[in-house]
Design an enzyme around this catalytic site. Structure first.
Site, PDB file in Angstrom:
ATOM      1  CG  ASN A   1     -29.133 -22.998 -26.296  1.00 39.64           C
ATOM      2  OD1 ASN A   1     -29.700 -22.012 -26.768  1.00 39.64           O
ATOM      3  ND2 ASN A   1     -28.743 -24.033 -27.038  1.00 39.64           N
TER       4      ASN A   1
ATOM      5  NE  ARG B   1     -34.702 -43.336 -17.699  1.00 39.84           N
ATOM      6  CZ  ARG B   1     -33.641 -42.871 -18.333  1.00 39.84           C
ATOM      7  NH1 ARG B   1     -32.495 -43.514 -18.267  1.00 39.84           N
ATOM      8  NH2 ARG B   1     -33.700 -41.766 -19.029  1.00 39.84           N
TER       9      ARG B   1
ATOM     10  CG  ASN C   1     -36.947 -28.782 -25.096  1.00 39.03           C
ATOM     11  OD1 ASN C   1     -35.790 -28.897 -24.671  1.00 39.03           O
ATOM     12  ND2 ASN C   1     -37.343 -29.365 -26.220  1.00 39.03           N
TER      13      ASN C   1
ATOM     14  CG  HIS D   1     -36.463 -29.355 -31.226  1.00 41.77           C
ATOM     15  ND1 HIS D   1     -35.906 -30.553 -30.819  1.00 41.77           N
ATOM     16  CD2 HIS D   1     -36.676 -29.474 -32.560  1.00 41.77           C
ATOM     17  CE1 HIS D   1     -35.815 -31.370 -31.858  1.00 41.77           C
ATOM     18  NE2 HIS D   1     -36.271 -30.739 -32.933  1.00 41.77           N
TER      19      HIS D   1
ATOM     20  CD  GLU E   1     -48.560 -34.879 -19.768  1.00 40.69           C
ATOM     21  OE1 GLU E   1     -48.696 -34.047 -20.696  1.00 40.69           O
ATOM     22  OE2 GLU E   1     -49.006 -34.697 -18.622  1.00 40.69           O
ATOM     23  N   GLY E   2     -45.654 -35.427 -24.234  1.00 39.71           N
ATOM     24  CA  GLY E   2     -45.104 -35.947 -25.491  1.00 39.71           C
ATOM     25  C   GLY E   2     -43.677 -35.459 -25.730  1.00 39.71           C
TER      26      GLY E   2
ATOM     27  CG  ASP F   1     -39.270 -32.278 -29.493  1.00 37.59           C
ATOM     28  OD1 ASP F   1     -38.804 -31.784 -28.460  1.00 37.59           O
ATOM     29  OD2 ASP F   1     -38.607 -33.009 -30.246  1.00 37.59           O
TER      30      ASP F   1
HETATM   31  C1  GAR Z   1     -28.966 -27.225 -28.865  1.00 36.73           C
HETATM   32  O1  GAR Z   1     -28.858 -27.094 -30.264  1.00 36.73           O
HETATM   33  C2  GAR Z   1     -30.392 -27.534 -28.488  1.00 36.73           C
HETATM   34  O2  GAR Z   1     -31.329 -26.897 -29.296  1.00 36.73           O
HETATM   35  C3  GAR Z   1     -30.437 -29.025 -28.703  1.00 36.73           C
HETATM   36  O3  GAR Z   1     -29.212 -29.485 -28.191  1.00 36.73           O
HETATM   37  C4  GAR Z   1     -28.221 -28.467 -28.384  1.00 36.73           C
HETATM   38  C5  GAR Z   1     -27.499 -28.227 -27.084  1.00 36.73           C
HETATM   39  O4  GAR Z   1     -26.399 -27.369 -27.258  1.00 36.73           O
HETATM   40  N1  GAR Z   1     -31.558 -29.624 -28.053  1.00 36.73           N
HETATM   41  C6  GAR Z   1     -32.264 -30.638 -28.580  1.00 36.73           C
HETATM   42  O5  GAR Z   1     -31.982 -31.189 -29.622  1.00 36.73           O
HETATM   43  C7  GAR Z   1     -33.458 -31.070 -27.729  1.00 36.73           C
HETATM   44  N2  GAR Z   1     -34.342 -31.902 -28.497  1.00 36.73           N
HETATM   45  P1  GAR Z   1     -25.746 -26.594 -26.039  1.00 36.73           P
HETATM   46  O6  GAR Z   1     -25.397 -27.642 -24.971  1.00 36.73           O
HETATM   47  O7  GAR Z   1     -24.507 -25.951 -26.622  1.00 36.73           O
HETATM   48  O8  GAR Z   1     -26.732 -25.592 -25.534  1.00 36.73           O
END
Ligand code: GAR
Length: 214
Positions: A14, A66, A108, A110, A148-149, A151
């Site tokens: 991405n 953390r 973000n 998802h 804050e949540g 997704d």
């Molecule tokens: C992607 O599929 C993205 O949507 C997902 O991680 C992958 C990263 O791939 N993200 C999540 O699941 C966030 N909740 P990449 O490093 O090849 O972009």
């Protein structure tokens, strides 16, 4: 010019779509100023460096607790002084301080149609495993603002992708990336850069003519 910070954890396909979008002019008026990874071996960091973008690692494992990690992460974000933060496969929870400071300025991606197959513990390949277990015929990807949540923030863009007979989590993940993620995320950043997005009452709105292109 919009300054974008991209946070990654893994392969960075991405991130690559964003880099390609900026270089080809598909994403307008935008510069990727820094890439932060929580994993020093993430291939995403190599992708950044290959394109002359600063790639840094800020890993929870390198800090005693953390809180100290959060402070270091915040420092790294602030040094970059971004207008927009993009979580492109970033698997670490963002400190609340950053969410407050960058309200409606963190995106973000998802790999499902939220609110399906999302929330705590549902990320990466696990999302596609759950979609196949449930037997859905359609899945997809979502770009949303981060609150804050997990997704739960305002949804900006979504695209549906067909599930096929015989799909494995891996084949489905690849199709969702190819048919949805790699176009949605660059489009979201371009819309943001051109001031086409407003967020009101927890819902994201796209300016009229652009909305029609959905
Ligand atoms: C992607 O599929 C993205 O949507 C997902 O991680 C992958 C990263 O791939 N993200 C999540 O699941 C966030 N909740 P990449 O490093 O090849 O972009």
């Amino acid at each position: 010019m919009l300054s974008v910070l991209v946070c990654v954890s893994g392969g960075g396909t991405n991130l690559q779509a964003l880099i390609d979008g900026v270089e080809s002019g598909l994403i307008r008026e935008t510069k990727i100023v820094r890439v932060i990874s929580n994993n020093k071996n993430a291939y995403a960091l190599t992708r950044a460096r290959k394109h002359g973008i600063e790639g840094v690692c800020v890993s929870p494992g390198d800090f005693p607790d953390r809180e100290t990690f959060h402070q270091a992460f915040l420092r790294s974000v602030e040094e970059a002084a971004p207008d927009l933060i993009v979580l492109a496969g970033f698997l670490v929870v963002i400190p609340e301080q950053i969410i407050h400071k960058y309200r409606n300025r963190i995106l973000n991606i998802h790999p499902s149609l939220i609110p399906s197959f999302c929330g705590k513990g549902c990320y990466g390949l696990k999302v596609h495993e759950k979609a196949l277990e449930r037997g859905v015929r359609i899945t997809g990807a979502t770009v949303h603002f981060v609150d804050e949540g997990t997704d739960t923030g305002p949804i900006l863009l979504q695209k549906a992708v067909e599930v096929r007979q015989g799909d494995t989590p891996e084949t489905l993940q690849r199709r969702v990336m190819e048919e949805a993620e790699w176009t949605l995320l660059p489009r979201a950043v371009d819309l943001f850069a051109r001031g086409m997005i407003t967020v009101k009452d927890g819902r994201a709105e796209i300016a009229g003519p652009e909305m029609m292109k959905q």
